[in-house]
Write an enzyme that holds these catalytic residues in place. Structure first.
Site, PDB file in Angstrom:
ATOM      1  N   LEU A 295       0.814  -1.222   0.000  1.00 47.86           N
ATOM      2  CA  LEU A 295       0.000   0.000   0.000  1.00 47.86           C
ATOM      3  C   LEU A 295       0.838   1.259   0.000  1.00 47.86           C
ATOM      4  CD1 LEU A 295      -2.655  -1.057   2.670  1.00 47.86           C
ATOM      5  CD2 LEU A 295      -2.887  -1.132   0.180  1.00 47.86           C
ATOM      6  N   GLY A 296       2.004   1.201   0.597  1.00 46.43           N
ATOM      7  CA  GLY A 296       2.849   2.386   0.689  1.00 46.43           C
ATOM      8  C   GLY A 296       4.256   2.001   1.064  1.00 46.43           C
ATOM      9  N   GLY A 298       8.113   3.970   2.310  1.00 51.42           N
ATOM     10  CA  GLY A 298       8.833   5.189   2.641  1.00 51.42           C
ATOM     11  C   GLY A 298      10.130   4.880   3.339  1.00 51.42           C
ATOM     12  N   GLY A 301       9.476   2.505   6.511  1.00 55.44           N
ATOM     13  CA  GLY A 301       9.085   1.124   6.333  1.00 55.44           C
ATOM     14  C   GLY A 301       8.073   0.970   5.216  1.00 55.44           C
ATOM     15  N   THR A 302       7.356  -0.138   5.249  1.00 55.96           N
ATOM     16  CA  THR A 302       6.403  -0.475   4.202  1.00 55.96           C
ATOM     17  C   THR A 302       5.079  -0.867   4.834  1.00 55.96           C
ATOM     18  OG1 THR A 302       8.230  -1.315   2.864  1.00 55.96           O
ATOM     19  CG2 THR A 302       6.008  -1.936   2.186  1.00 55.96           C
ATOM     20  N   VAL A 303       3.983  -0.480   4.161  1.00 55.51           N
ATOM     21  CA  VAL A 303       2.652  -0.853   4.621  1.00 55.51           C
ATOM     22  C   VAL A 303       2.051  -1.812   3.596  1.00 55.51           C
ATOM     23  CG1 VAL A 303       0.335  -0.042   5.191  1.00 55.51           C
ATOM     24  CG2 VAL A 303       2.318   1.331   5.824  1.00 55.51           C
ATOM     25  N   LYS A 318       2.104  -2.686   9.004  1.00 59.31           N
ATOM     26  CA  LYS A 318       3.160  -1.681   8.872  1.00 59.31           C
ATOM     27  C   LYS A 318       4.454  -2.279   9.409  1.00 59.31           C
ATOM     28  CE  LYS A 318       4.018   3.178   9.974  1.00 59.31           C
ATOM     29  NZ  LYS A 318       3.428   4.370  10.617  1.00 59.31           N
ATOM     30  N   ASP A 409       1.884  15.159  13.426  1.00 57.76           N
ATOM     31  CA  ASP A 409       2.116  15.162  11.978  1.00 57.76           C
ATOM     32  C   ASP A 409       0.779  15.135  11.237  1.00 57.76           C
ATOM     33  OD1 ASP A 409       3.580  15.285   9.654  1.00 57.76           O
ATOM     34  OD2 ASP A 409       3.929  13.128   9.539  1.00 57.76           O
TER      35      ASP A 409
END
Length: 569
Positions: A295-296, A298, A301-303, A318, A409
């Site tokens: 899904l994402g 960065g 890490g990774t989702v 996550k 954030d």
């Protein structure tokens, strides 16, 4: 009080009593009505001045003071004056010497003016009272219609403007104290039924214009400052015991759990401290979660979208890249933050587990688009959608703050709009409880430069006011399609602009939320409205617009166009 009423009537006659139709004393009666209308205006001004110092604090003393001011200024004094003026006219007709008026003033009462007025003494002091004019039969239907309109419509119009005066005095606060004005006014109208009907008509004719103009001085006093409101809404501070912080466990062999303990579902810690990680299968190389798609991705890490093989539900997984101590602290902090926050618009956390490729946070899977993707793809939101977004996210953040958790954030890419159009706050990756120690990693920038509050960009500790600033910046982006300070070439330039508290020059102009955005984006945290005040203000506007605050914040997104976006750092 009759003496004061006759003195007021004499003053009104001197102030404005021209000898022209409909007559000097008829004009003086309207002038007296205007003077009586000054008392409710004075009461609203006094209440507005009280709120300048007390804000929205309504303890017993302040509530009693507002109630007394409203009752005396709107009911007691006007009622005594209206009845006193009526009694003066009756006395001037039957017993002139007891009326309290001078001989020169009484001499003009016998003058006849317009044909529909006739003798002023008889017109103002010798007719029926209000109750008799409204509820007793009349031979002349035209005359009855005249009284029906004048003695009902004029007081109703005056009630409207007295209520508007009270609303002006209660700006930036709850509206329930306005009842201390409009309820006494309703009682004034009911209890004034014994006043001469003709005198009452002209008293109300003078009362209404001053009630309209009276809104101006109340508005000029202005609402209390946001700093005063924030101070009044802040609960009294209670001494908090030092939270227990267990020392880090020494290097040793993993603890052996008894079979009964291993069979229980582990619970996340609600207080600062190590988050329990379930022992067993996942650490041994087998995973409970089957990954579907990424899904994402960065720097952190990774989702993944995954399926819980045991419970059969879809989750978001996550997974951190680096298995170092700082990463584990961050994951544990996010787990703790989400574990203690219970709000329908905050993403829920289910578990913290060891996956073969690192520590993983198991969260609720939210299908939808980020707010930034919605605005980029469909354009800015309208005022209704933005108001719902603001009220909903303010409630979610306030729920987190009540548990001592700061998000730190808030930005458009951390708000997910689900297929029903409802907003959800995600990514508490840099959230922490107030009082927790900061990250040990050096050079860690807290927040996204375009949406970071000025004080946190300058190095000050984050606070609920910082989250409120970031939420207002997110709403401004939703309305204007760009950050409130505009965009910069590099993240460092954006961070420097935030640290210098450069003015917010890219706010949406044609929006009803403009003034509240300016207040919420103030560079000084203590001058900003609290999230509770913002939510009340926005929900009040939505209610007046006939809209529900919990409706969709944008059009419903069809499933074939949805995508999960969870930005990572």
């Amino acid at each position: 009080m009759d003496t004061f009423a006759s003195s007021l009537l004499s003053f009104a006659h001197q102030l404005f009593g021209p000898g022209i139709c409909p007559g000097d004393w008829v004009w003086a009666t309207s002038t007296a009505g205007a003077l009586v209308a000054l008392f409710p205006v004075l009461g609203a001004v006094v209440v507005a001045l009280i709120r300048k110092g007390t804000g929205n604090r309504y303890d017993t003393t302040i509530t009693a003071a507002i109630g007394i001011v409203g009752t005396v200024a709107v009911l007691v004094i006007p009622w005594l004056l209206l009845n006193g003026i009526s009694s003066t006219y009756r006395a001037a007709r039957s017993e002139p010497k007891s009326s309290g008026l001078s001989s020169a003033e009484l001499a003009t009462f016998d003058n006849d003016y317009c044909s529909f007025i006739g003798n002023q003494k008889q017109y103002l002091g010798g007719g029926r009272n209000i109750y008799e004019s409204l509820f007793y039969p009349h031979n002349d239907k035209l005359e009855y219609g005249y009284y029906l309109i004048a003695l009902i419509a004029l007081p109703a119009l005056a009630l409207l403007f007295v209520k508007l005066q009270a609303n002006a005095a209660m700006r930036r606060g709850p509206k329930w104290p306005t009842r201390f004005f409009w309820i006494p006014f309703v009682l004034l109208v009911v209890l004034s039924g014994g006043v001469e009907a003709n005198a009452a008509v002209h008293l109300w004719l003078g009362f209404v214009p001053i009630s309209v103009l009276g809104i101006i001085p109340v508005a000029l006093v202005g609402p209390p400052a946001w700093s005063t409101i924030n101070r009044s809404e802040r609960p009294p501070e209670k001494p908090q015991p030092e939270p227990y912080r267990p020392p880090p466990p020494p290097p040793q062999e993993p603890k052996q759990y008894p079979p009964t303990a291993m069979a229980q579902e582990p619970q996340l810690a609600a207080a600062p401290g190590p988050v329990p990680v379930p022992p067993g299968s996942s650490a041994a190389g087998s995973s409970r979660y089957r990954r579907i798609r990424q899904l994402g991705h960065g720097g952190f890490g990774t989702v993944w979208q995954a399926v819980d093989n045991q419970l059969g539900r879809t989750v978001a997984l996550k997974i951190a890249h680096a298995p170092d101590r700082d990463t584990e602290q961050r994951m544990e902090r996010e787990a703790r933050a989400l574990a203690v926050v219970n709000h329908p618009n905050c993403v829920r956390v289910y578990d913290l587990v060891e996956e073969p490729d690192g520590l993983a946070l198991v969260m609720e899977y939210l299908e939808g688009q980020s707010l930034s993707a919605v605005v980029d793809g469909n354009g800015p939101l309208d005022d209704i959608a933005a108001g719902r977004l603001w009220a909903t996210m303010a409630g979610a953040l306030a729920a987190a703050h009540d548990k001592g958790v700061l998000h730190r954030d808030v930005k458009p890419s951390n708000v997910i709009i689900d297929p029903a159009g409802l907003a959800h706050l995600i990514d508490f990756g840099i959230a922490r409880s107030q009082g927790d120690s900061t990250l040990t990693a050096t050079g860690m920038m807290v927040g996204t430069p375009d949406f970071v509050a000025p004080e946190t960009a300058a190095g000050a500790p984050a606070s609920p006011a910082s989250d409120a600033w970031q939420l207002a910046a997110t709403v401004s982006y939703a309305l204007a399609g760009q950050p409130p300070r505009g965009t910069r070439e590099t993240p460092m330039a954006a961070l420097m602009a935030a640290a210098r508290a450069e003015p917010v020059s890219k706010l949406p102009q044609r929006t009803v939320h403009h003034r509240l955005l300016i207040a919420s984006l103030d560079s000084e945290p203590r001058r900003r409205p609290t999230l509770t005040a913002v939510r009340r203000e926005v929900e009040g506007w939505l209610a007046r617009a006939g809209k529900s605050p919990d409706g969709p914040v944008t059009r419903i997104i069809t499933p074939q166009h949805t995508s999960q976006r969870r930005p990572l750092r």
